[in-house]
Scaffold this motif. Structure first.
Motif, PDB file in Angstrom:
ATOM      1  N   HIS A  16      62.874 -26.000 107.503  1.00  0.00           N
ATOM      2  CA  HIS A  16      62.888 -25.788 106.053  1.00  0.00           C
ATOM      3  C   HIS A  16      63.158 -27.074 105.266  1.00  0.00           C
ATOM      4  CE1 HIS A  16      62.843 -21.350 106.372  1.00  0.00           C
ATOM      5  NE2 HIS A  16      63.555 -21.546 107.475  1.00  0.00           N
ATOM      6  N   LEU A  17      63.278 -28.211 105.971  1.00  0.00           N
ATOM      7  CA  LEU A  17      63.741 -29.438 105.343  1.00  0.00           C
ATOM      8  C   LEU A  17      62.875 -29.890 104.172  1.00  0.00           C
ATOM      9  CD1 LEU A  17      65.788 -31.725 105.402  1.00  0.00           C
ATOM     10  CD2 LEU A  17      64.329 -32.899 107.051  1.00  0.00           C
ATOM     11  N   ILE A  18      61.575 -29.947 104.371  1.00  0.00           N
ATOM     12  CA  ILE A  18      60.683 -30.441 103.315  1.00  0.00           C
ATOM     13  C   ILE A  18      60.818 -29.601 102.057  1.00  0.00           C
ATOM     14  CG2 ILE A  18      58.271 -30.773 102.660  1.00  0.00           C
ATOM     15  CD1 ILE A  18      57.674 -31.528 105.528  1.00  0.00           C
ATOM     16  N   HIS A  19      60.860 -28.283 102.234  1.00  0.00           N
ATOM     17  CA  HIS A  19      60.952 -27.402 101.069  1.00  0.00           C
ATOM     18  C   HIS A  19      62.303 -27.509 100.378  1.00  0.00           C
ATOM     19  CE1 HIS A  19      57.111 -25.690 102.074  1.00  0.00           C
ATOM     20  NE2 HIS A  19      57.530 -25.370 103.281  1.00  0.00           N
ATOM     21  N   LEU A  20      63.363 -27.808 101.115  1.00  0.00           N
ATOM     22  CA  LEU A  20      64.676 -27.959 100.501  1.00  0.00           C
ATOM     23  C   LEU A  20      64.787 -29.270  99.730  1.00  0.00           C
ATOM     24  CD1 LEU A  20      66.979 -26.653 103.384  1.00  0.00           C
ATOM     25  CD2 LEU A  20      66.611 -25.555 101.164  1.00  0.00           C
ATOM     26  N   LEU A  21      64.304 -30.362 100.321  1.00  0.00           N
ATOM     27  CA  LEU A  21      64.442 -31.674  99.687  1.00  0.00           C
ATOM     28  C   LEU A  21      63.587 -31.831  98.438  1.00  0.00           C
ATOM     29  CD1 LEU A  21      64.617 -34.135 102.728  1.00  0.00           C
ATOM     30  CD2 LEU A  21      66.482 -33.393 101.243  1.00  0.00           C
ATOM     31  N   VAL A  27      69.598 -33.742  97.072  1.00  0.00           N
ATOM     32  CA  VAL A  27      69.580 -35.103  97.610  1.00  0.00           C
ATOM     33  C   VAL A  27      69.846 -35.153  99.110  1.00  0.00           C
ATOM     34  CG1 VAL A  27      70.186 -36.247  95.457  1.00  0.00           C
ATOM     35  CG2 VAL A  27      72.008 -35.418  96.957  1.00  0.00           C
ATOM     36  N   ALA A  28      70.348 -34.068  99.702  1.00  0.00           N
ATOM     37  CA  ALA A  28      70.660 -34.104 101.135  1.00  0.00           C
ATOM     38  C   ALA A  28      70.751 -32.690 101.682  1.00  0.00           C
ATOM     39  CB  ALA A  28      71.974 -34.842 101.395  1.00  0.00           C
ATOM     40  N   CYS A  29      70.613 -32.613 103.007  1.00  0.00           N
ATOM     41  CA  CYS A  29      70.729 -31.329 103.694  1.00  0.00           C
ATOM     42  C   CYS A  29      71.350 -31.587 105.061  1.00  0.00           C
ATOM     43  CB  CYS A  29      69.348 -30.682 103.837  1.00  0.00           C
ATOM     44  SG  CYS A  29      69.372 -29.059 104.600  1.00  0.00           S
ATOM     45  N   GLY A  30      72.465 -30.938 105.361  1.00  0.00           N
ATOM     46  CA  GLY A  30      73.150 -31.162 106.625  1.00  0.00           C
ATOM     47  C   GLY A  30      73.841 -29.898 107.111  1.00  0.00           C
ATOM     48  N   GLU A  62      61.222 -21.763  92.308  1.00  0.00           N
ATOM     49  CA  GLU A  62      60.973 -22.642  93.450  1.00  0.00           C
ATOM     50  C   GLU A  62      62.074 -23.683  93.647  1.00  0.00           C
ATOM     51  OE1 GLU A  62      58.418 -24.194  89.964  1.00  0.00           O
ATOM     52  OE2 GLU A  62      59.019 -22.268  90.833  1.00  0.00           O
ATOM     53  N   ASP A  63      62.983 -23.828  92.663  1.00  0.00           N
ATOM     54  CA  ASP A  63      64.075 -24.787  92.789  1.00  0.00           C
ATOM     55  C   ASP A  63      65.389 -24.149  93.236  1.00  0.00           C
ATOM     56  OD1 ASP A  63      62.676 -27.109  92.081  1.00  0.00           O
ATOM     57  OD2 ASP A  63      62.825 -26.623  89.955  1.00  0.00           O
ATOM     58  N   ARG A  67      70.151 -18.082  99.527  1.00  0.00           N
ATOM     59  CA  ARG A  67      71.521 -17.837  99.974  1.00  0.00           C
ATOM     60  C   ARG A  67      71.650 -17.964 101.487  1.00  0.00           C
ATOM     61  NH1 ARG A  67      75.037 -15.811  96.320  1.00  0.00           N
ATOM     62  NH2 ARG A  67      74.196 -15.184  94.283  1.00  0.00           N
ATOM     63  N   GLU A  68      70.549 -17.717 102.190  1.00  0.00           N
ATOM     64  CA  GLU A  68      70.549 -17.900 103.636  1.00  0.00           C
ATOM     65  C   GLU A  68      69.143 -18.190 104.120  1.00  0.00           C
ATOM     66  OE1 GLU A  68      70.037 -13.700 105.878  1.00  0.00           O
ATOM     67  OE2 GLU A  68      72.059 -14.059 105.093  1.00  0.00           O
ATOM     68  N   LEU A  69      69.060 -18.828 105.265  1.00  0.00           N
ATOM     69  CA  LEU A  69      67.781 -19.149 105.894  1.00  0.00           C
ATOM     70  C   LEU A  69      67.855 -18.741 107.357  1.00  0.00           C
ATOM     71  CD1 LEU A  69      67.145 -22.684 104.352  1.00  0.00           C
ATOM     72  CD2 LEU A  69      65.766 -20.642 103.933  1.00  0.00           C
ATOM     73  N   GLU A  70      67.003 -17.826 107.743  1.00  0.00           N
ATOM     74  CA  GLU A  70      66.943 -17.343 109.124  1.00  0.00           C
ATOM     75  C   GLU A  70      68.320 -16.909 109.636  1.00  0.00           C
ATOM     76  OE1 GLU A  70      64.579 -19.628 111.880  1.00  0.00           O
ATOM     77  OE2 GLU A  70      63.577 -20.680 110.220  1.00  0.00           O
TER      78      GLU A  70
END
Length: 333
Positions: A16-21, A27-30, A62-63, A67-70
């Motif tokens: 899901h990284l591309i869609h989150l960034l 600015v970050a996802c960890g 889209e922004d 609340r949760e992913l998978e």
């Protein structure tokens, strides 16, 4: 169980990284422990860092961060804009890690620690501190203190030895056809009175793992391995969620913090160009501009990372194993 859970969330993050960034303000996802009403829980979550929080009603669908992913809950954390630390103190001889240093064309950063390759010893810091964002050349002078702290050519302590280039997603093309076509089109534009010009660029992967560079001391007696306020490193360690860390930096001196996220993918603003980094550590706020290049150690005084960016709410760190591998060096203990 902990490592398996981290691996599972990392795989979900990558999907899901591309869609989150690409979401607004992200600015970050960890990966980190979820914070609920200001209290850290024991629940691992996918942490999405934003420059600032806004009311969901002010965001386009889209922004919005799900609340949760998978099946893994997300946690939106406000970190501010994450910038590379570089800011405009005393001249030290011998110079210990933790003090002001820099290329003459930058303001000032921090001397991280000493490393070695065989019998040769180097100063370790960031590319943007020692190599001026790829613009410097091996042999360029390195000042201590940095230029913003009054350093001049009389304060030369080392020369730039090498650096890991930062990839900003594009570079000058090697293709002569592309350059030639741009020259022709620019000539036509000039001939017709247009002030617009074409600049050919070559797309690159645009993904980084480290912001790192080495400088070669002019003589061994100009530097010491004892980090200011900490002492000589005891070796190399690795940081995980909750690891207590410490550093000495040019701006904020000795500070401590805690690792709050691992496996972070983050976009760093270099005061103009920005660069994407993968596999980073994020810590609680423990730095300010000018602290870039600081060695980050755990409580057992093992080096775990190289600080290179942050904000008033977070600190971003290269894992030290990545740095040492990229430069083919080891920590001088």
């Amino acid at each position: 169980m902990y490592e398996a859970h981290i691996l599972k969330i990392k795989e979900i993050k990558q999907r899901h990284l591309i869609h989150l960034l690409t979401r607004r303000n992200v600015v970050a996802c960890g990966i980190g422990y979820k914070v609920s009403r200001g209290v850290r829980t024991d629940e691992l979550s996918l942490v999405v860092s934003v420059t600032h929080k806004v009311d969901p009603s002010a965001l386009a669908p889209e922004d919005l961060v799900p609340r949760e992913l998978e099946g893994v809950r997300t946690d939106v954390v406000e970190t501010g804009l994450l910038r590379a630390h570089q800011k405009p103190t005393d001249r030290w001889r011998p110079a210990p890690p933790g003090v002001s240093i820099g290329h003459p064309h930058v303001t000032a950063g921090t001397f991280g620690c000493l490393v070695r390759r065989g019998d040769e010893v180097f100063i370790l810091s960031n590319n943007h501190v020692l190599a001026d964002l790829n613009r410097a050349r091996p042999g360029d002078p390195i000042l201590q203190p940095g230029a913003a702290d009054g350093g001049t050519m009389d304060d030369r302590i080392a020369t730039l030895a090498e650096f890991i280039p930062l990839d900003f997603g594009e570079t000058e093309p090697e293709c002569s056809i592309a350059r030639g076509l741009a020259d022709v089109l620019n000539w036509l534009a000039q001939a017709t009175g247009s002030t617009h010009r074409l600049q050919p660029v070559q797309r690159t992967p645009g993904v980084n793992r480290v912001d790192a560079a080495l400088a070669r001391p002019l003589s061994p007696d100009l530097v010491t391995k004892e980090i200011l306020y900490i002492g000589a490193p005891a070796g190399v360690g690795s940081a995980t969620l909750g690891t207590r860390v410490q550093k000495t930096g040019r701006t904020t001196g000795y500070t401590t913090g805690t690792i709050t996220q691992v496996e972070v993918t983050v976009r760093i603003d270099y005061y103009g160009p920005s660069a994407l980094f993968e596999g980073q550590l994020m810590a609680s706020p423990m730095s300010q501009p000018g602290d870039s290049g600081s060695a980050v150690l755990d409580v057992e005084e093992r080096v775990v990372g190289l600080l290179f960016a942050g904000s008033d709410a977070a600190t971003v760190i290269n894992p030290i194993a990545e740095v040492l591998s990229a430069l083919d060096v080891e920590i001088l203990t």
